[in-house]
Design a protein around this motif. Structure first.
Motif, PDB file in Angstrom:
ATOM      1  N   LEU A  67       0.566  -1.225  -0.114  1.00 32.77           N
ATOM      2  CA  LEU A  67       0.053  -0.006   0.109  1.00 32.77           C
ATOM      3  C   LEU A  67       0.796   1.177   0.058  1.00 32.77           C
ATOM      4  CD1 LEU A  67      -2.797  -1.010   2.394  1.00 32.77           C
ATOM      5  CD2 LEU A  67      -2.999  -0.965  -0.138  1.00 32.77           C
ATOM      6  N   HIS A  68       2.259   1.142  -0.078  1.00 33.45           N
ATOM      7  CA  HIS A  68       3.040   2.455  -0.086  1.00 33.45           C
ATOM      8  C   HIS A  68       3.042   3.186   1.094  1.00 33.45           C
ATOM      9  CE1 HIS A  68       3.888   1.039  -4.548  1.00 33.45           C
ATOM     10  NE2 HIS A  68       2.383   1.174  -4.692  1.00 33.45           N
ATOM     11  N   LEU A 126      -5.091  14.174  10.833  1.00 33.53           N
ATOM     12  CA  LEU A 126      -4.749  12.636  10.263  1.00 33.53           C
ATOM     13  C   LEU A 126      -4.104  12.580   9.237  1.00 33.53           C
ATOM     14  CD1 LEU A 126      -8.436  11.214  11.037  1.00 33.53           C
ATOM     15  CD2 LEU A 126      -6.431  11.238  12.363  1.00 33.53           C
ATOM     16  N   GLU A 127      -2.944  12.131   9.113  1.00 33.94           N
ATOM     17  CA  GLU A 127      -1.890  12.043   8.149  1.00 33.94           C
ATOM     18  C   GLU A 127      -2.105  10.498   7.513  1.00 33.94           C
ATOM     19  OE1 GLU A 127       2.088  12.994   8.606  1.00 33.94           O
ATOM     20  OE2 GLU A 127       1.413  14.309  10.366  1.00 33.94           O
ATOM     21  N   ILE A 128      -2.488  10.505   6.111  1.00 31.19           N
ATOM     22  CA  ILE A 128      -2.757   9.150   5.700  1.00 31.19           C
ATOM     23  C   ILE A 128      -2.093   8.847   4.397  1.00 31.19           C
ATOM     24  CG2 ILE A 128      -5.305   9.235   6.559  1.00 31.19           C
ATOM     25  CD1 ILE A 128      -6.274   9.633   3.383  1.00 31.19           C
ATOM     26  N   VAL A 129      -2.024   7.656   3.927  1.00 26.58           N
ATOM     27  CA  VAL A 129      -1.607   7.282   2.640  1.00 26.58           C
ATOM     28  C   VAL A 129      -2.932   6.627   1.939  1.00 26.58           C
ATOM     29  CG1 VAL A 129      -0.132   5.792   1.496  1.00 26.58           C
ATOM     30  CG2 VAL A 129       0.728   6.736   3.209  1.00 26.58           C
ATOM     31  N   ASP A 131      -4.083   5.403  -2.156  1.00 24.32           N
ATOM     32  CA  ASP A 131      -3.290   4.986  -3.483  1.00 24.32           C
ATOM     33  C   ASP A 131      -1.988   5.744  -3.738  1.00 24.32           C
ATOM     34  OD1 ASP A 131      -5.935   4.526  -4.096  1.00 24.32           O
ATOM     35  OD2 ASP A 131      -6.520   6.644  -4.639  1.00 24.32           O
ATOM     36  N   GLY A 132      -1.113   5.154  -2.545  1.00 22.17           N
ATOM     37  CA  GLY A 132       0.277   5.486  -2.525  1.00 22.17           C
ATOM     38  C   GLY A 132       0.676   6.657  -2.281  1.00 22.17           C
ATOM     39  N   LYS A 133      -0.303   7.841  -1.991  1.00 26.58           N
ATOM     40  CA  LYS A 133       0.320   9.156  -1.844  1.00 26.58           C
ATOM     41  C   LYS A 133      -0.249   9.645  -0.650  1.00 26.58           C
ATOM     42  CE  LYS A 133      -0.745   9.851  -6.941  1.00 26.58           C
ATOM     43  NZ  LYS A 133      -1.586  10.309  -7.954  1.00 26.58           N
ATOM     44  N   PRO A 134       0.708  10.502  -0.050  1.00 24.31           N
ATOM     45  CA  PRO A 134       0.441  11.052   1.370  1.00 24.31           C
ATOM     46  C   PRO A 134      -0.359  12.361   1.243  1.00 24.31           C
ATOM     47  CG  PRO A 134       2.609  11.750   0.637  1.00 24.31           C
ATOM     48  CD  PRO A 134       2.027  10.764  -0.475  1.00 24.31           C
ATOM     49  N   ARG A 135      -1.247  12.134   2.145  1.00 21.36           N
ATOM     50  CA  ARG A 135      -2.330  13.458   2.401  1.00 21.36           C
ATOM     51  C   ARG A 135      -2.610  13.636   3.649  1.00 21.36           C
ATOM     52  NH1 ARG A 135      -7.667  12.978  -0.936  1.00 21.36           N
ATOM     53  NH2 ARG A 135      -6.200  12.329  -2.745  1.00 21.36           N
ATOM     54  N   THR A 136      -3.349  14.665   4.240  1.00 24.48           N
ATOM     55  CA  THR A 136      -3.797  15.075   5.484  1.00 24.48           C
ATOM     56  C   THR A 136      -5.055  15.668   5.313  1.00 24.48           C
ATOM     57  OG1 THR A 136      -1.375  15.983   6.236  1.00 24.48           O
ATOM     58  CG2 THR A 136      -3.166  16.542   7.606  1.00 24.48           C
ATOM     59  N   LEU A 137      -5.704  14.770   6.257  1.00 19.95           N
ATOM     60  CA  LEU A 137      -7.330  15.238   6.589  1.00 19.95           C
ATOM     61  C   LEU A 137      -7.623  15.884   7.873  1.00 19.95           C
ATOM     62  CD1 LEU A 137      -8.805  12.196   4.656  1.00 19.95           C
ATOM     63  CD2 LEU A 137      -8.602  14.425   3.728  1.00 19.95           C
ATOM     64  N   GLU A 138      -8.392  16.382   8.234  1.00 17.90           N
ATOM     65  CA  GLU A 138      -8.886  17.023   9.579  1.00 17.90           C
ATOM     66  C   GLU A 138     -10.472  16.445   9.898  1.00 17.90           C
ATOM     67  OE1 GLU A 138      -7.803  21.079  11.357  1.00 17.90           O
ATOM     68  OE2 GLU A 138      -9.928  21.046  10.738  1.00 17.90           O
ATOM     69  N   ALA A 139     -10.414  15.882  10.975  1.00 17.06           N
ATOM     70  CA  ALA A 139     -11.566  15.086  11.569  1.00 17.06           C
ATOM     71  C   ALA A 139     -11.889  15.790  13.064  1.00 17.06           C
ATOM     72  CB  ALA A 139     -11.402  13.777  11.767  1.00 17.06           C
ATOM     73  N   THR A 140     -13.264  16.156  12.992  1.00 15.42           N
ATOM     74  CA  THR A 140     -13.602  16.865  14.341  1.00 15.42           C
ATOM     75  C   THR A 140     -14.308  15.574  15.200  1.00 15.42           C
ATOM     76  OG1 THR A 140     -14.201  18.845  13.360  1.00 15.42           O
ATOM     77  CG2 THR A 140     -15.246  18.555  15.477  1.00 15.42           C
ATOM     78  N   LEU A 141     -13.748  15.287  16.348  1.00 14.39           N
ATOM     79  CA  LEU A 141     -14.279  14.139  16.945  1.00 14.39           C
ATOM     80  C   LEU A 141     -15.519  14.433  17.684  1.00 14.39           C
ATOM     81  CD1 LEU A 141     -11.039  12.791  18.715  1.00 14.39           C
ATOM     82  CD2 LEU A 141     -11.948  11.950  16.502  1.00 14.39           C
TER      83      LEU A 141
END
Length: 195
Positions: A67-68, A126-129, A131-141
């Motif tokens: 999953l890179h 939340l830093e995620i990968v 499709d092999g590419k890094p990205r950052t999303l923000e979640a409000t709990l």
């Protein structure tokens, strides 16, 4: 020390719940184990509603490579609850979470602890990968933080847990007595063996 013990108990309960998670109480998924007494107890004991709304899986090095994702980090999202904070943040099944709030995540318990102990209405980066590419999303709990007062949280739920446990033990004792009676009735009248 008491707060750490309480968080450890919560993590154990969360792990047990996520292992048998069902999307709706009383309605198991197709092919899943039936909804059990343990599920009902965990439902009452765990923080509710879910603060983020994901089910996670730890990853092998091979899966991380496929999953890179980074070699030493990442947990795989295997379910995103409908209408949850995770869905609203744009998280998807197959995303690999590699960091939360800037802290690396290498296993599910670390991530669960970060989510449970975050402040009320916290916005988590939340830093995620994907499709092999890094990205950052923000979640409000959603919901209250578990660790705001972990001992009170546990104490509030202990009477329920104790009552449920005692009821289950009583049921098991009755079943054992029934089985012992059936064994006595089925046993031969004599203990002598035919030779």
């Amino acid at each position: 020390m008491r707060a750490r013990l309480a968080v450890m108990i919560a993590l154990t309960l969360c792990a047990a719940a996520s292992a048998n998670a069902h999307p709706h109480p009383g309605q198991p998924e197709l092919g899943a184990e039936p909804y059990t007494h343990r599920d009902r107890v965990l439902e009452r004991l765990l923080p509710h509603p879910s603060r983020l709304g994901v089910q996670l899986q730890d990853m092998t090095p091979e899966l991380r490579e496929f999953l890179h994702a980074p070699k030493e980090r990442g947990v795989l999202i295997v379910r995103v609850s409908e209408g949850s904070a995770a869905e609203q943040a744009g998280l998807r099944v197959g995303d690999v979470i590699v960091a939360v709030g800037g802290e690396p995540v290498s296993a599910t318990p670390a991530f669960v602890q970060a989510v449970l102990t975050a402040e009320k209405d916290a916005k988590l980066a939340l830093e995620i990968v994907r499709d092999g590419k890094p990205r950052t999303l923000e979640a409000t709990l959603a919901g209250e933080p578990f660790a705001a007062n972990p001992m009170r949280w546990l104490e509030e739920r202990m009477p329920e847990f104790r009552e449920s446990f005692e009821q289950r033990m009583h049921e098991l004792e009755e079943r054992m007595q029934e089985l012992e009676q059936r064994l006595r009735e089925a046993a031969p009248a004599s203990d002598e063996l035919d030779t």
